[in-house]
Write a protein that holds these residues in place. Structure first.
Motif, PDB file in Angstrom:
ATOM      1  N   LYS A  19       0.838  -1.215   0.000  1.00  0.00           N
ATOM      2  CA  LYS A  19       0.000   0.000   0.000  1.00  0.00           C
ATOM      3  C   LYS A  19       0.865   1.254   0.000  1.00  0.00           C
ATOM      4  O   LYS A  19       0.596   2.214  -0.717  1.00  0.00           O
ATOM      5  N   GLN A  20       1.899   1.234   0.823  1.00  0.00           N
ATOM      6  CA  GLN A  20       2.774   2.411   0.934  1.00  0.00           C
ATOM      7  C   GLN A  20       3.512   2.691  -0.369  1.00  0.00           C
ATOM      8  O   GLN A  20       3.607   3.838  -0.804  1.00  0.00           O
ATOM      9  N   VAL A  21       4.057   1.649  -1.012  1.00  0.00           N
ATOM     10  CA  VAL A  21       4.827   1.877  -2.240  1.00  0.00           C
ATOM     11  C   VAL A  21       3.908   2.313  -3.376  1.00  0.00           C
ATOM     12  O   VAL A  21       4.305   3.118  -4.223  1.00  0.00           O
ATOM     13  N   ILE A  22       2.694   1.837  -3.383  1.00  0.00           N
ATOM     14  CA  ILE A  22       1.742   2.289  -4.407  1.00  0.00           C
ATOM     15  C   ILE A  22       1.460   3.777  -4.229  1.00  0.00           C
ATOM     16  O   ILE A  22       1.459   4.544  -5.196  1.00  0.00           O
ATOM     17  N   ARG A  23       1.250   4.198  -2.992  1.00  0.00           N
ATOM     18  CA  ARG A  23       0.996   5.626  -2.730  1.00  0.00           C
ATOM     19  C   ARG A  23       2.201   6.496  -3.090  1.00  0.00           C
ATOM     20  O   ARG A  23       2.072   7.504  -3.778  1.00  0.00           O
ATOM     21  N   SER A  24       3.366   6.113  -2.581  1.00  0.00           N
ATOM     22  CA  SER A  24       4.545   6.964  -2.792  1.00  0.00           C
ATOM     23  C   SER A  24       4.977   6.998  -4.254  1.00  0.00           C
ATOM     24  O   SER A  24       5.380   8.053  -4.756  1.00  0.00           O
ATOM     25  N   SER A  25       4.861   5.881  -4.965  1.00  0.00           N
ATOM     26  CA  SER A  25       5.268   5.881  -6.375  1.00  0.00           C
ATOM     27  C   SER A  25       4.373   6.778  -7.219  1.00  0.00           C
ATOM     28  O   SER A  25       4.842   7.467  -8.122  1.00  0.00           O
ATOM     29  N   GLY A  26       3.085   6.810  -6.918  1.00  0.00           N
ATOM     30  CA  GLY A  26       2.171   7.699  -7.637  1.00  0.00           C
ATOM     31  C   GLY A  26       2.374   9.157  -7.282  1.00  0.00           C
ATOM     32  O   GLY A  26       2.163  10.053  -8.103  1.00  0.00           O
ATOM     33  N   SER A  27       2.808   9.386  -6.064  1.00  0.00           N
ATOM     34  CA  SER A  27       3.002  10.749  -5.593  1.00  0.00           C
ATOM     35  C   SER A  27       4.203  11.441  -6.242  1.00  0.00           C
ATOM     36  O   SER A  27       4.243  12.672  -6.326  1.00  0.00           O
ATOM     37  N   VAL A  28       5.167  10.670  -6.717  1.00  0.00           N
ATOM     38  CA  VAL A  28       6.322  11.262  -7.410  1.00  0.00           C
ATOM     39  C   VAL A  28       5.823  12.087  -8.599  1.00  0.00           C
ATOM     40  O   VAL A  28       6.116  13.280  -8.718  1.00  0.00           O
ATOM     41  N   GLY A  29       5.067  11.456  -9.468  1.00  0.00           N
ATOM     42  CA  GLY A  29       4.562  12.136 -10.660  1.00  0.00           C
ATOM     43  C   GLY A  29       3.543  13.211 -10.349  1.00  0.00           C
ATOM     44  O   GLY A  29       3.542  14.279 -10.967  1.00  0.00           O
ATOM     45  N   ALA A  30       2.670  12.946  -9.388  1.00  0.00           N
ATOM     46  CA  ALA A  30       1.641  13.926  -9.038  1.00  0.00           C
ATOM     47  C   ALA A  30       2.271  15.230  -8.551  1.00  0.00           C
ATOM     48  O   ALA A  30       1.843  16.326  -8.937  1.00  0.00           O
ATOM     49  N   ASN A  31       3.291  15.119  -7.727  1.00  0.00           N
ATOM     50  CA  ASN A  31       3.963  16.321  -7.228  1.00  0.00           C
ATOM     51  C   ASN A  31       4.799  16.992  -8.301  1.00  0.00           C
ATOM     52  O   ASN A  31       4.920  18.219  -8.324  1.00  0.00           O
ATOM     53  N   TYR A  32       5.354  16.221  -9.210  1.00  0.00           N
ATOM     54  CA  TYR A  32       6.087  16.815 -10.325  1.00  0.00           C
ATOM     55  C   TYR A  32       5.137  17.619 -11.213  1.00  0.00           C
ATOM     56  O   TYR A  32       5.457  18.734 -11.637  1.00  0.00           O
ATOM     57  N   ILE A  33       3.958  17.086 -11.470  1.00  0.00           N
ATOM     58  CA  ILE A  33       2.953  17.810 -12.255  1.00  0.00           C
ATOM     59  C   ILE A  33       2.575  19.110 -11.556  1.00  0.00           C
ATOM     60  O   ILE A  33       2.493  20.167 -12.187  1.00  0.00           O
ATOM     61  N   GLU A  34       2.366  19.048 -10.239  1.00  0.00           N
ATOM     62  CA  GLU A  34       2.035  20.260  -9.484  1.00  0.00           C
ATOM     63  C   GLU A  34       3.184  21.259  -9.524  1.00  0.00           C
ATOM     64  O   GLU A  34       2.952  22.470  -9.573  1.00  0.00           O
ATOM     65  N   ALA A  35       4.409  20.783  -9.521  1.00  0.00           N
ATOM     66  CA  ALA A  35       5.575  21.677  -9.581  1.00  0.00           C
ATOM     67  C   ALA A  35       5.584  22.460 -10.885  1.00  0.00           C
ATOM     68  O   ALA A  35       6.062  23.594 -10.930  1.00  0.00           O
ATOM     69  N   ASN A  36       5.045  21.870 -11.933  1.00  0.00           N
ATOM     70  CA  ASN A  36       5.033  22.532 -13.234  1.00  0.00           C
ATOM     71  C   ASN A  36       3.894  23.526 -13.393  1.00  0.00           C
ATOM     72  O   ASN A  36       3.761  24.145 -14.445  1.00  0.00           O
TER      73      ASN A  36
ATOM     74  N   ALA B 144       8.455  30.578  -7.271  1.00  0.00           N
ATOM     75  CA  ALA B 144       9.698  29.800  -7.249  1.00  0.00           C
ATOM     76  C   ALA B 144       9.780  28.904  -6.020  1.00  0.00           C
ATOM     77  O   ALA B 144      10.226  27.758  -6.102  1.00  0.00           O
ATOM     78  N   LYS B 145       9.346  29.404  -4.860  1.00  0.00           N
ATOM     79  CA  LYS B 145       9.402  28.593  -3.640  1.00  0.00           C
ATOM     80  C   LYS B 145       8.460  27.400  -3.733  1.00  0.00           C
ATOM     81  O   LYS B 145       8.793  26.302  -3.298  1.00  0.00           O
ATOM     82  N   ASP B 146       7.279  27.617  -4.293  1.00  0.00           N
ATOM     83  CA  ASP B 146       6.319  26.528  -4.470  1.00  0.00           C
ATOM     84  C   ASP B 146       6.883  25.476  -5.420  1.00  0.00           C
ATOM     85  O   ASP B 146       6.759  24.273  -5.175  1.00  0.00           O
ATOM     86  N   PHE B 147       7.519  25.921  -6.486  1.00  0.00           N
ATOM     87  CA  PHE B 147       8.129  25.023  -7.463  1.00  0.00           C
ATOM     88  C   PHE B 147       9.139  24.100  -6.782  1.00  0.00           C
ATOM     89  O   PHE B 147       9.070  22.873  -6.905  1.00  0.00           O
ATOM     90  N   LYS B 148      10.064  24.700  -6.027  1.00  0.00           N
ATOM     91  CA  LYS B 148      11.095  23.913  -5.351  1.00  0.00           C
ATOM     92  C   LYS B 148      10.493  22.998  -4.281  1.00  0.00           C
ATOM     93  O   LYS B 148      10.915  21.854  -4.126  1.00  0.00           O
TER      94      LYS B 148
END
Length: 118
Positions: free
Chosen positions: A37-54, A59-63
């Protein structure tokens, strides 16, 4: 919009999809269910947060979003390693590939963070 943004977005998506497919085929046990369960959540969160960063608010929000994505990549690597030692895994090469991909995503995100302006 740059091509590299979409390449990393796709790469993060593919990582999350590969983790899900890998976990789907694992024998479920009392020991590994929480790790899965944890790895499924964290692996999906990598991309989700990268999308939000874009779509940053500044600048602070991006970083900050990139740092969260990097943290999730590290966390994914952690859970994958635990799954590796606590599960009967027929595809040892596949989990090694996933661990390596989490490491590479972490390094890519670190590089972007280090080059980003404050």
């Amino acid at each position: 919009m740059t091509t590299s943004k979409y390449d990393l977005e796709d790469r993060a998506f593919n990582f999350a999809a590969d983790v899900r497919l890998f976990c789907k085929n694992l024998t479920k046990s009392l020991i590994n269910m929480d790790d899965i369960k944890q790895v499924i959540r964290s692996s999906g969160s990598v991309g989700a947060n990268y999308i939000e960063a874009n779509e940053p608010l500044g600048a602070k929000d991006f970083k900050m979003r990139l740092k969260i994505a990097r943290k999730e990549a590290k966390e994914s690597r952690y859970w994958l390693k635990l799954i590796k030692i606590s599960s009967e895994i027929e595809e040892v090469n596949k989990i090694e590939e996933l661990i390596q991909e989490a490491t590479e995503l972490n390094k890519i995100l670190s590089s972007i963070i280090n080059k980003a302006k404050d």
